[in-house]
Scaffold this motif. Structure first.
Motif, PDB file in Angstrom:
ATOM      1  N   ARG A  20      27.033  38.530  26.421  1.00 28.95           N
ATOM      2  CA  ARG A  20      27.291  37.967  27.738  1.00 28.95           C
ATOM      3  C   ARG A  20      26.786  38.843  28.876  1.00 28.95           C
ATOM      4  NH1 ARG A  20      28.271  33.419  25.813  1.00 28.95           N
ATOM      5  NH2 ARG A  20      30.250  32.344  26.112  1.00 28.95           N
ATOM      6  N   GLY A  21      26.450  40.099  28.578  1.00 27.10           N
ATOM      7  CA  GLY A  21      26.073  41.011  29.648  1.00 27.10           C
ATOM      8  C   GLY A  21      27.255  41.468  30.474  1.00 27.10           C
ATOM      9  N   TYR A  22      28.459  41.554  29.869  1.00 21.55           N
ATOM     10  CA  TYR A  22      29.639  42.001  30.599  1.00 21.55           C
ATOM     11  C   TYR A  22      29.752  43.515  30.667  1.00 21.55           C
ATOM     12  CZ  TYR A  22      31.418  37.223  30.658  1.00 21.55           C
ATOM     13  OH  TYR A  22      31.577  35.895  30.873  1.00 21.55           O
ATOM     14  N   VAL A  23      28.833  44.232  30.022  1.00 21.83           N
ATOM     15  CA  VAL A  23      28.805  45.689  30.168  1.00 21.83           C
ATOM     16  C   VAL A  23      27.429  46.077  30.705  1.00 21.83           C
ATOM     17  CG1 VAL A  23      30.508  46.375  28.455  1.00 21.83           C
ATOM     18  CG2 VAL A  23      28.191  45.824  27.729  1.00 21.83           C
ATOM     19  N   MET A  24      27.376  47.247  31.307  1.00 25.34           N
ATOM     20  CA  MET A  24      26.082  47.713  31.825  1.00 25.34           C
ATOM     21  C   MET A  24      25.095  47.943  30.686  1.00 25.34           C
ATOM     22  SD  MET A  24      26.473  50.404  34.909  1.00 25.34           S
ATOM     23  CE  MET A  24      28.007  51.126  34.346  1.00 25.34           C
ATOM     24  N   MET A  42      28.577  36.910  36.507  1.00 29.42           N
ATOM     25  CA  MET A  42      29.860  37.427  37.027  1.00 29.42           C
ATOM     26  C   MET A  42      30.902  37.534  35.922  1.00 29.42           C
ATOM     27  SD  MET A  42      30.616  38.638  39.836  1.00 29.42           S
ATOM     28  CE  MET A  42      32.392  38.455  39.901  1.00 29.42           C
ATOM     29  N   TYR A  43      31.695  38.582  36.020  1.00 28.54           N
ATOM     30  CA  TYR A  43      32.742  38.789  35.014  1.00 28.54           C
ATOM     31  C   TYR A  43      33.988  38.032  35.428  1.00 28.54           C
ATOM     32  CZ  TYR A  43      36.095  41.302  32.108  1.00 28.54           C
ATOM     33  OH  TYR A  43      37.060  41.631  31.209  1.00 28.54           O
ATOM     34  N   PRO A  44      34.412  37.044  34.624  1.00 24.81           N
ATOM     35  CA  PRO A  44      35.490  36.155  35.078  1.00 24.81           C
ATOM     36  C   PRO A  44      36.899  36.621  34.756  1.00 24.81           C
ATOM     37  CG  PRO A  44      34.486  35.286  33.091  1.00 24.81           C
ATOM     38  CD  PRO A  44      33.847  36.610  33.346  1.00 24.81           C
ATOM     39  N   PHE A  45      37.068  37.759  34.079  1.00 29.12           N
ATOM     40  CA  PHE A  45      38.423  38.109  33.627  1.00 29.12           C
ATOM     41  C   PHE A  45      39.070  39.202  34.474  1.00 29.12           C
ATOM     42  CE2 PHE A  45      36.005  36.650  29.948  1.00 29.12           C
ATOM     43  CZ  PHE A  45      36.734  35.520  29.630  1.00 29.12           C
ATOM     44  N   GLY A  46      39.114  39.005  35.757  1.00 33.81           N
ATOM     45  CA  GLY A  46      39.865  39.909  36.620  1.00 33.81           C
ATOM     46  C   GLY A  46      39.038  41.032  37.216  1.00 33.81           C
ATOM     47  N   LYS A  47      39.705  41.830  38.072  1.00 37.49           N
ATOM     48  CA  LYS A  47      39.040  42.927  38.786  1.00 37.49           C
ATOM     49  C   LYS A  47      39.716  44.255  38.471  1.00 37.49           C
ATOM     50  CE  LYS A  47      37.278  40.397  42.808  1.00 37.49           C
ATOM     51  NZ  LYS A  47      37.886  39.046  42.614  1.00 37.49           N
ATOM     52  N   GLY A  48      39.213  45.296  39.096  1.00 38.29           N
ATOM     53  CA  GLY A  48      39.842  46.610  38.939  1.00 38.29           C
ATOM     54  C   GLY A  48      39.764  47.092  37.497  1.00 38.29           C
ATOM     55  N   ARG A  85      38.180  45.019  34.673  1.00 35.30           N
ATOM     56  CA  ARG A  85      36.724  44.993  34.603  1.00 35.30           C
ATOM     57  C   ARG A  85      36.212  45.908  33.484  1.00 35.30           C
ATOM     58  NH1 ARG A  85      32.751  44.093  33.891  1.00 35.30           N
ATOM     59  NH2 ARG A  85      30.838  43.630  35.016  1.00 35.30           N
ATOM     60  N   PHE A  86      37.032  46.912  33.136  1.00 34.55           N
ATOM     61  CA  PHE A  86      36.556  47.908  32.168  1.00 34.55           C
ATOM     62  C   PHE A  86      37.026  47.670  30.739  1.00 34.55           C
ATOM     63  CE2 PHE A  86      36.197  49.959  36.266  1.00 34.55           C
ATOM     64  CZ  PHE A  86      34.894  50.418  36.200  1.00 34.55           C
ATOM     65  N   ILE A  87      37.851  46.619  30.557  1.00 36.51           N
ATOM     66  CA  ILE A  87      38.348  46.363  29.196  1.00 36.51           C
ATOM     67  C   ILE A  87      37.205  46.111  28.192  1.00 36.51           C
ATOM     68  CG2 ILE A  87      39.792  44.858  27.780  1.00 36.51           C
ATOM     69  CD1 ILE A  87      41.631  44.548  30.158  1.00 36.51           C
ATOM     70  N   PRO A  88      36.202  45.290  28.545  1.00 36.66           N
ATOM     71  CA  PRO A  88      35.114  45.079  27.567  1.00 36.66           C
ATOM     72  C   PRO A  88      34.446  46.383  27.152  1.00 36.66           C
ATOM     73  CG  PRO A  88      34.911  43.527  29.369  1.00 36.66           C
ATOM     74  CD  PRO A  88      36.008  44.466  29.745  1.00 36.66           C
ATOM     75  N   GLY A 109      43.472  32.318  34.456  1.00 32.48           N
ATOM     76  CA  GLY A 109      44.219  33.576  34.414  1.00 32.48           C
ATOM     77  C   GLY A 109      44.301  34.219  33.045  1.00 32.48           C
ATOM     78  N   SER A 110      43.445  33.791  32.101  1.00 29.98           N
ATOM     79  CA  SER A 110      43.481  34.420  30.784  1.00 29.98           C
ATOM     80  C   SER A 110      42.849  35.809  30.854  1.00 29.98           C
ATOM     81  CB  SER A 110      42.711  33.553  29.779  1.00 29.98           C
ATOM     82  OG  SER A 110      42.410  34.289  28.632  1.00 29.98           O
ATOM     83  N   GLY A 111      43.442  36.757  30.166  1.00 31.97           N
ATOM     84  CA  GLY A 111      42.857  38.091  30.098  1.00 31.97           C
ATOM     85  C   GLY A 111      41.740  38.127  29.070  1.00 31.97           C
ATOM     86  N   TYR A 112      40.975  39.236  29.083  1.00 34.37           N
ATOM     87  CA  TYR A 112      39.807  39.366  28.210  1.00 34.37           C
ATOM     88  C   TYR A 112      40.191  39.352  26.730  1.00 34.37           C
ATOM     89  CZ  TYR A 112      35.570  41.519  26.258  1.00 34.37           C
ATOM     90  OH  TYR A 112      34.459  41.802  25.529  1.00 34.37           O
ATOM     91  N   ILE A 113      41.193  40.174  26.400  1.00 34.64           N
ATOM     92  CA  ILE A 113      41.568  40.301  24.983  1.00 34.64           C
ATOM     93  C   ILE A 113      42.128  38.988  24.462  1.00 34.64           C
ATOM     94  CG2 ILE A 113      43.079  41.517  23.373  1.00 34.64           C
ATOM     95  CD1 ILE A 113      42.851  43.954  25.170  1.00 34.64           C
ATOM     96  N   ARG A 114      42.991  38.355  25.262  1.00 34.33           N
ATOM     97  CA  ARG A 114      43.577  37.090  24.840  1.00 34.33           C
ATOM     98  C   ARG A 114      42.482  36.043  24.653  1.00 34.33           C
ATOM     99  NH1 ARG A 114      47.557  33.855  28.470  1.00 34.33           N
ATOM    100  NH2 ARG A 114      47.262  31.933  27.303  1.00 34.33           N
ATOM    101  N   TYR A 115      41.533  36.037  25.563  1.00 34.55           N
ATOM    102  CA  TYR A 115      40.425  35.072  25.470  1.00 34.55           C
ATOM    103  C   TYR A 115      39.634  35.285  24.183  1.00 34.55           C
ATOM    104  CZ  TYR A 115      36.144  32.590  26.660  1.00 34.55           C
ATOM    105  OH  TYR A 115      35.071  31.753  26.639  1.00 34.55           O
ATOM    106  N   LEU A 116      39.332  36.543  23.874  1.00 36.59           N
ATOM    107  CA  LEU A 116      38.570  36.835  22.651  1.00 36.59           C
ATOM    108  C   LEU A 116      39.282  36.294  21.416  1.00 36.59           C
ATOM    109  CD1 LEU A 116      37.133  40.467  22.656  1.00 36.59           C
ATOM    110  CD2 LEU A 116      35.937  38.309  22.867  1.00 36.59           C
ATOM    111  N   PHE A 117      40.580  36.587  21.306  1.00 34.64           N
ATOM    112  CA  PHE A 117      41.282  36.252  20.071  1.00 34.64           C
ATOM    113  C   PHE A 117      41.736  34.802  20.012  1.00 34.64           C
ATOM    114  CE2 PHE A 117      41.474  40.851  19.800  1.00 34.64           C
ATOM    115  CZ  PHE A 117      41.144  41.029  18.474  1.00 34.64           C
ATOM    116  N   GLN A 118      42.094  34.204  21.183  1.00 35.03           N
ATOM    117  CA  GLN A 118      42.635  32.841  21.119  1.00 35.03           C
ATOM    118  C   GLN A 118      41.575  31.761  21.290  1.00 35.03           C
ATOM    119  OE1 GLN A 118      46.024  32.308  23.606  1.00 35.03           O
ATOM    120  NE2 GLN A 118      47.385  33.254  22.102  1.00 35.03           N
ATOM    121  N   ILE A 119      40.511  32.052  22.003  1.00 37.73           N
ATOM    122  CA  ILE A 119      39.509  31.004  22.249  1.00 37.73           C
ATOM    123  C   ILE A 119      38.217  31.265  21.459  1.00 37.73           C
ATOM    124  CG2 ILE A 119      38.273  29.692  24.000  1.00 37.73           C
ATOM    125  CD1 ILE A 119      41.178  29.577  24.613  1.00 37.73           C
TER     126      ILE A 119
END
Lengths: 278, 297
Positions: free
Chosen positions: A96-100, B1-7, B10-13, A178-188
């Motif tokens: 997804r390009g979510y990291v640098m 854009m990263y859709p799972f929040g800020k601050g 943003r660094f969880i991934p 409002g789903s968090g990253y970890i929850r999204y990974l595992f539940q969706i």
């Protein structure tokens, strides 16, 4: 393609000959496993006359296969489960390009397939882990499991390819709710990846279950032997007693063959997807 | 854009990505680079020992010491192993894949059976063929006796053991190559053959000019897998002869010198580097050759 009768008969002939080469050794092993040692010496190839089921109970108890099976199961389940999870942790943000520098990270992980043989330094590393912390490294179950866990191999590459086919809109919709990253990974995401996970599980599990060199190098204590090493030891013990050894082969191979008939379709399709995409 | 929040979110991934990254660097990437460095040192397999750079001494030792004859024999064995396995395994696999792809009845069954040895694993396969090739009572020796009036020592024969190991290796992995070819064949559009048929192509011509260029990607994959596989696997050797009877290859030597040899780790490291350079050379040549033949449709 148009096929004449003769090509068809020839084709079946060739396939049939090759089938013999693959099936007959297995049948012969099973046949030998039922013979008493005397009968085997007199008549090693002919069909068994007096079936000697006692061979199996003897092989089972003297080979300590129950213990080896348990170890193999622990290694396979743990290393496969962890591999799937860490591969997901690596593949999703990279796809997804979510990291640098995700393009660079992808290439860095891809490099794992082409690196020089790490065995020498790996061995030294495992020994020094054992020196400093006794529960980890050389000759520990945990050390071996982590050595076999990889989030950057073929499974990672298959995952990246698959995740790219899942729509990005889904991420945004989930984020909006409002789903968090970890929850999204595992539940969706995880449930959506079922087909490619099935493939990844099977490929990884085969690799760990059948690892032959790893246990010889890193698990020298009998309490840690997996089934592959156990079979090797069993052979060392029973030299030329082929009826007993054949029982050992059958005991190890039969569960795999039975399991394989059920998952065969996934495996064949999956091996293809994995190989061609990578 | 990263859709799972800020601050912090943003660094969880990145934090989670660091887990596979650490495993990779600690267990594979790091040791791989270290092995290259070790090859220029006199490092010993003793905890806490220091080491010094010794230049190319390890490489000189490999080829100009008392054991250099055995070294060359390993290298020659490695090359024989790689060439024979790559050519025969892919040749047979392609031939069988083309045959099975004509919609023979029971094609799923054939694939499953040919792939079975990979599932069984090298420990089981080595033991199965150990029984088949048993010099005293083995079925293959009985067959030889009836057909040619000849007996063999198989894995115990100085001249033949390596050949039998190559056979078992091909027997084991032929099904894997075949599956990859089948995947390639199934992606070839059927109408191309019909067009060819109307133009009056022969079977061989349609294979040579339609099938082959279109399955070239699977060919590349198979070549890479067999070259890298044949150059770096030694488990089949370990499980059958354990390196006796002239069956040592470079990969086996690296293992043997690291694990059961002296405490010197520089020598097997240097051998790993040479092994890597040979793999690189053949992979580059093979990829160039097969890439040329790939076409798009």
């Amino acid at each position: 393609m148009q096929n004449s009768k003769t090509t068809q008969i020839l084709s079946y002939g060739v396939v049939f000959l090759l089938l013999i080469l693959y099936v007959v050794p297995l049948l012969l092993v099973f046949n030998v496993s039922l013979k008493s040692f005397n009968e085997y010496l007199l008549n090693p190839i002919g069909i068994v006359q007096n079936i000697e089921w006692g061979n199996y109970t003897q092989a089972w108890s003297e080979g300590n296969f129950a213990g080896y099976f348990t170890n193999s199961l622990i290694y396979t389940v743990a290393a496969t489960g962890l591999t799937i999870i860490v591969s997901l942790f690596a593949a999703f943000p990279v796809a997804r390009g979510y990291v640098m520098w995700s393009g660079f990270i992808y290439m860095f992980f891809l490099l794992s397939q082409f690196l020089p043989n790490p065995m020498v330094a790996q061995y030294k590393l495992m020994l020094s882990f054992k020196e400093s912390v006794s529960f980890f490294g050389y000759d520990t179950k945990l050390g071996y499991i982590l050595l076999k866990t990889t989030g950057t191999g073929v499974v990672f590459m298959m995952f990246v390819g698959y995740i790219k086919s899942i729509s990005r809109d889904l991420d945004e919709a989930a984020g909006m709710d409002g789903s968090g990253y970890i929850r999204y990974l595992f539940q969706i995401i995880l449930p959506l990846m079922k087909p490619v996970i099935a493939t990844g599980v099977i490929l990884t599990a085969i690799g760990v279950w059948n690892d032959f060199v790893g246990p010889i190098m890193y698990l020298p204590s009998p309490a840690n032997y997996p089934i592959t090493f156990g079979l090797k030891e069993f052979r060392g013990q029973y030299g030329n007693n082929w009826p007993l050894l054949a029982c050992g082969i059958t005991i190890v191979a039969a569960p795999l063959i039975i399991l394989y008939t059920f998952i065969q379709k996934y495996l064949v399709d999956g091996a293809l997807a994995g190989a061609v995409k990578s | 854009m990263y859709p799972f929040g800020k601050g912090f979110n943003r660094f969880i991934p990145l934090l989670l990505l660091l887990i596979p990254m650490a495993l990779y660097i600690v267990f594979y990437f790091g040791p791989s680079i270290l092995t290259v460095i070790y090859s220029f040192t006199d490092v010993k397999n003793l905890p806490g020992s220091t080491y010094q750079f010794v230049g190319l001494d390890n490489y000189k030792d490999l080829f100009f010491s008392g054991n250099s004859g055995e070294r060359w024999r390993s290298i020659i064995n490695t090359l024989i192993f790689m060439f024979v396995v790559t050519i025969v395994q892919n040749g047979v696999a392609l031939f069988i894949a083309v045959i099975i792809n004509q919609r023979l009845k029971g094609d799923y069954f054939y694939r499953a059976v040919f792939f079975l040895p990979v599932v069984l694993g090298v420990a089981v396969v080595a033991l199965i063929w150990g029984m088949m090739f048993d010099p005293l009572n083995g079925p293959v020796n009985r067959l030889y006796d009836v057909l040619f009036g000849y007996q063999d020592m198989f894995f115990g024969s100085f001249t033949h053991a390596f050949g039998y190991i190559i056979f078992v290796q091909i027997w084991m992995y032929m099904g894997y190559s075949m599956l990859i070819f089948l995947a390639g064949l199934q992606s070839v559009p059927k109408d191309l053959y019909e067009a060819g048929h109307i133009d009056g192509t022969s079977k061989w011509q349609s294979f040579r000019h339609i099938t082959f260029p279109l399955i070239a990607p699977s060919f590349t994959v198979n070549m890479l897998l067999s070259i890298i596989g044949a150059m770096s696997t030694f488990d089949i050797i370990l499980a059958t002869t354990d390196g006796r009877f002239n069956t040592r290859t470079m990969a086996y030597d690296v293992y043997k010198e690291t694990f059961r040899g002296s405490l010197e780790m520089g020598l097997p490291s240097a051998l790993s580097v040479i092994q890597f350079l040979i793999i690189l050379l053949f992979v580059v040549v093979a990829v160039r050759q097969t890439r040329k033949r790939e076409v798009e449709y």
